[in-house]
Design an enzyme around this catalytic site. Sequence first.
Site, PDB file in Angstrom:
ATOM      1  CG  PHE A 138      -1.861   1.222   1.165  1.00 12.81           C
ATOM      2  CD1 PHE A 138      -2.977   1.212   0.335  1.00 12.81           C
ATOM      3  CD2 PHE A 138      -1.591   2.366   1.898  1.00 12.81           C
ATOM      4  CE1 PHE A 138      -3.815   2.325   0.253  1.00 12.81           C
ATOM      5  CE2 PHE A 138      -2.421   3.485   1.820  1.00 12.81           C
ATOM      6  CZ  PHE A 138      -3.543   3.459   0.999  1.00 12.81           C
ATOM      7  CG  ASP A 223       5.537   3.579   1.864  1.00 18.23           C
ATOM      8  OD1 ASP A 223       5.545   4.212   2.939  1.00 18.23           O
ATOM      9  OD2 ASP A 223       4.521   3.471   1.150  1.00 18.23           O
ATOM     10  CE  LYS A 252      -1.004   5.405   7.863  1.00 17.25           C
ATOM     11  NZ  LYS A 252      -0.697   4.886   6.535  1.00 17.25           N
TER      12      LYS A 252
END
Length: 396
Positions: A138, A223, A252
């Site tokens: 993702f 990532d 995040k």
Amino acid sequence: MNDKELMALSSENIMNTYKRFPIVLVKGEGPKVWDINGREYLDFVAGIAVCNLGHCHPQVVAALKKQAEELFHVSNLYYIETQIKLAKLLTDNSFADKAFFCNSGAEANEAAIKLARKYAHENLGADKFELITMKDSFHGRTMATITATGQEKFQFGFTPLLDGFKYVPFNDLQALESAISVKTCGIMLEPVQGEGGVIIPDDRYLAKVREICDRHDILLIVDEVQTGIGRTGRLFAYEHSGIEPDIMTLAKALGNGFPVGAMLAKDEIAKAFTPGNHASTFGGNPLAMAAGYAAVSAILQEGVLDNCRKMGEYFLTQLKKLQGKYRIINAVRGKGLMLACALDIEGADIVNECMKRGLLINCTGGKTLRFVPPLVINRNDIDRAIGILDNVLEGR
Ligand SMILES: *Cc1c(COP(=O)(O)O)cnc(C)c1O
């Protein structure tokens, strides 16, 4: 307005892109949140791995208040003090030499994809543009990042996708090696797959991927939007493998809840970007950078990483006990405080039942319960969460 009225107003006025739980959260402190009716919840979602220091961490609150009274925003046409400070903090504590700031994980990955292409274009030739990414990965919701995301459910209905992407199974070195062609410029992966269900690769996997990259002269992009800023017990998850990537993306937890993203790289690669190549109006703005600097400093200073590793081990042990007790639990796994419990059955009911009993968790891929609590939780918090989960599973 009460919660029912707010929910009705929400469906009248907000696009239907989220399936939401029927609570309105209005307050948070540490690992706890409260809804509009004053009900307390233990928050093991933490904004999906965002509030690593817990809600409303005093240092981040103070930094934001101070900055808000001095300067919210100026353009990147000028030097920004807090941006320079956060960039130095991140480069001092990672493999990277340079940072680019943006506002989200998808944007950080967009920047990484552009930098990899630009670097290859400049140094290796215009025909070297292909990126290999992983199945069940993702990377975000923009067009480039849904293309990079190796899951059809995120791509369906949005074709045509971007050219130049190939997918291989995660943790499969042979598949990776055979996917490489003369066109390949980079490999992009999550050190632990998050949305894919907390999938942890073999110990040597990342080191071997690094070797493959070196052998074929391709870039390694990690990532760390979900795994970064302490989530797995180290500041960055790549540190567990003893290697260094060429490019890393963060978001995040970087601002502990204030929207911030970053793309970091080694100097030699970062050089491929020159003025005019990439930009973001809000990227690196004083307010966001003040939050980021306070958050990253607090993670580094307060024994948070140590607590994350210890509590992660304890949590995993307790989950294993539950696994021994309930046959519907197929597997439990975790790294630091990024944990999962894979079920035989759909997890939605379990998540709902936990919420009714005051525990917030979430579910990825339908059958995997995911736990990404603040890194500052203690044994009591874990015992309470395990107790609720035990109770819910017992009732089935
Ligand atoms: C959440 C996430 C993203 C996307 O971040 P946004 O801020 O929602 O754009 C990208 N990569 C990974 C690994 C993520 O977990």
